[in-house]
Design a protein around this motif. Sequence first.
Motif, PDB file in Angstrom:
ATOM      1  N   ILE A   1      -7.316   5.939  -6.507  1.00 57.57           N
ATOM      2  CA  ILE A   1      -6.210   6.138  -5.662  1.00 57.57           C
ATOM      3  C   ILE A   1      -5.604   7.486  -6.143  1.00 57.57           C
ATOM      4  O   ILE A   1      -5.831   8.574  -4.991  1.00 57.57           O
ATOM      5  CB  ILE A   1      -5.291   5.517  -5.656  1.00 57.57           C
TER       6      ILE A   1
ATOM      7  N   GLY B   1       0.918  -1.255  -0.044  1.00 61.65           N
ATOM      8  CA  GLY B   1       0.259  -0.042  -0.077  1.00 61.65           C
ATOM      9  C   GLY B   1       0.354   1.074  -0.105  1.00 61.65           C
ATOM     10  O   GLY B   1       0.687   2.115  -1.074  1.00 61.65           O
ATOM     11  N   ALA B   2       1.853   1.100   1.009  1.00 63.02           N
ATOM     12  CA  ALA B   2       2.600   2.292   0.812  1.00 63.02           C
ATOM     13  C   ALA B   2       3.301   2.311  -0.515  1.00 63.02           C
ATOM     14  O   ALA B   2       3.306   3.509  -1.214  1.00 63.02           O
ATOM     15  CB  ALA B   2       3.992   2.441   2.275  1.00 63.02           C
ATOM     16  N   LEU B   3       4.031   1.954  -0.861  1.00 65.21           N
ATOM     17  CA  LEU B   3       4.799   1.876  -2.112  1.00 65.21           C
ATOM     18  C   LEU B   3       3.421   2.297  -3.373  1.00 65.21           C
ATOM     19  O   LEU B   3       4.050   3.028  -4.438  1.00 65.21           O
ATOM     20  CB  LEU B   3       4.822   0.578  -2.819  1.00 65.21           C
ATOM     21  N   ILE B   4       2.688   2.075  -3.384  1.00 65.15           N
ATOM     22  CA  ILE B   4       1.150   2.366  -4.426  1.00 65.15           C
ATOM     23  C   ILE B   4       1.281   3.681  -4.121  1.00 65.15           C
ATOM     24  O   ILE B   4       1.387   4.163  -5.266  1.00 65.15           O
ATOM     25  CB  ILE B   4       0.633   1.233  -4.660  1.00 65.15           C
ATOM     26  N   GLY B   5       0.957   4.176  -3.172  1.00 62.67           N
ATOM     27  CA  GLY B   5       0.959   4.983  -2.591  1.00 62.67           C
ATOM     28  C   GLY B   5       1.484   6.267  -3.228  1.00 62.67           C
ATOM     29  O   GLY B   5       1.330   7.859  -3.618  1.00 62.67           O
ATOM     30  N   LEU B   6       2.856   6.203  -3.143  1.00 62.39           N
ATOM     31  CA  LEU B   6       4.267   6.617  -3.027  1.00 62.39           C
ATOM     32  C   LEU B   6       4.185   7.568  -5.085  1.00 62.39           C
ATOM     33  O   LEU B   6       4.936   7.360  -5.286  1.00 62.39           O
ATOM     34  CB  LEU B   6       5.217   6.253  -2.569  1.00 62.39           C
ATOM     35  N   THR B   7       3.419   6.428  -5.089  1.00 61.05           N
ATOM     36  CA  THR B   7       3.148   6.095  -7.326  1.00 61.05           C
ATOM     37  C   THR B   7       2.572   7.824  -7.451  1.00 61.05           C
ATOM     38  O   THR B   7       2.870   8.942  -8.384  1.00 61.05           O
ATOM     39  CB  THR B   7       2.670   5.634  -7.909  1.00 61.05           C
ATOM     40  N   VAL B   8       2.471   8.195  -6.542  1.00 63.76           N
ATOM     41  CA  VAL B   8       1.028   9.907  -6.714  1.00 63.76           C
ATOM     42  C   VAL B   8       2.285  10.623  -6.671  1.00 63.76           C
ATOM     43  O   VAL B   8       2.155  11.595  -7.090  1.00 63.76           O
ATOM     44  CB  VAL B   8      -0.223   9.909  -5.714  1.00 63.76           C
ATOM     45  N   PRO B   9       2.580  10.311  -5.726  1.00 67.09           N
ATOM     46  CA  PRO B   9       3.408  12.011  -5.396  1.00 67.09           C
ATOM     47  C   PRO B   9       5.020  11.857  -6.550  1.00 67.09           C
ATOM     48  O   PRO B   9       5.262  12.204  -6.833  1.00 67.09           O
ATOM     49  CB  PRO B   9       4.483  12.209  -3.925  1.00 67.09           C
TER      50      PRO B   9
END
Lengths: 187, 172
Positions: free
Chosen positions: A152, A15-23
Motif C-alpha cells: 500500500i 479499500g478507501a478507508l485503508i487507502g486514506l491511512t496514507v495521507p
Amino acid sequence: MLETLKQPWPWYVAGALIGLTVPYLLLVGNKTFGISSSLRHLCAACIPGDIKFFKYDWRKEAWNLFFVGGIAAGAFLAATFLSDPNPIALAEPTQAYLATKGISDTSHLSPAEIFSWEQLFTVRGLVFFVIGGFLVGFGTRYAGGCTSGHAIMGLSSLQWPSLVATVMFMVGGIAMTWLILPYLLTL
Amino acid sequence: MQNEIHQAPSAEAMADLQTREQDSICVNESTLDHPWWYNFKYAAWGILFGIVFVKAEIVSWFRIQEMFRFESFHMYGVIGTAVMVGLISVLIIRRMKARTIYGEEIHIPAKTFNKGQVFGGLIFGLGWAITGACPGPLFAQIGAGYSVIIVTFLSALLGTYVYGAFREKLPH
C-alpha cells in the motif's frame, strides 16, 4: 444504520478507508504507513540484547505502537458491538475445496478446526501458529515491510522495490496455497 | 526545546535514524518534540482501521484462502482500492507541496532495492497463506477475541528477532 454497519462491509469502503491511512499519517505527523515495523520496535523495546539491528531509540517510533494498539482496540469494538451473527459468505469453490479437507465451520472469521487452543499442542498447531507466525515475522522484516508498508505505502509512492516485494508476497502465498497447504491441512 | 523546530540533528541522531531506516519503510525523523499523548492521533486512526479490518473480513483466514485460490474478488478489491486512493493522495500531496498540520515538509523515504525484498517477500508470502494474516490482522485477530493468535504473534516477534540476530549473514 447500526444494522447496516453490522453487515460485512464492501471492499470499496474498506479499500478507501485503508487507502486514506496514507495521507492521514503523512498529514498529521509525517509518518509513512507500515505495520510490520511494530514487531521490530517491540523487539527493540523489550529484548534488544546485543543486536545492532535493535539498538535504536524505539521511543521515536512509539507512534507505530499506538497505531497497532488502536487496531487491536478497534477490532475488539467491532467484534463486541458490530458483530454479524451470520456465517461468512465464502465463495462456493473455496467452501467446497475446504470441505474436502475437513474444514467446514464458517461461523467465525477463522476456521475453528485450526485456530483454537485445543490445536495448539498438535502438529497442526505447530505449523499454523508457530511456524506460520515465524515466517510472517522473519519474512516481513527481511523484505523490509508487509502488505501495508510495501503493497500500500510503497506502491502508492511509486517505489519499484515495493512492487518486487508485493509480487513476491503473492508468489509465496500462491505457492503455499496450491502446493504445500493441501498437505498441511490434512495434518 | 519542546514544541519547536530546532537545528539540524546531531551525528548521533543521524546514526540512530539510519539504524531505524534499515529494512523499514515507515520511519521518519521529525524534528518536532511532542508530548507522548500526541500519539493518540495514531491510536484513533488505528481504532478505525481495526474496525474496518474486522467488518470487511480482511482478518479472515477464509478470505485470504479465497484470494490465493483466485475464487473471490474481495481482497483484490480492498487492496486495489487502497492503492488507488493512496496513490492519488500522494500525488495530490506532492503536487500541492502539502505540509503536515504542524507545518513540516512532508518526506517519504525512498526504498532501495535489495535481495531481501525477493527472499523475504517469498518467506512472508508462505507465512501469510498459512496464518491467513499479515502483521496488521494479527493485532486485529487478538483484539477481536481470537486469543490463541497470541501464540502466532509471539512467534512473529521471534521471527523478527531471529532476523535481527542473523541479519549480517543473510544475502541482501
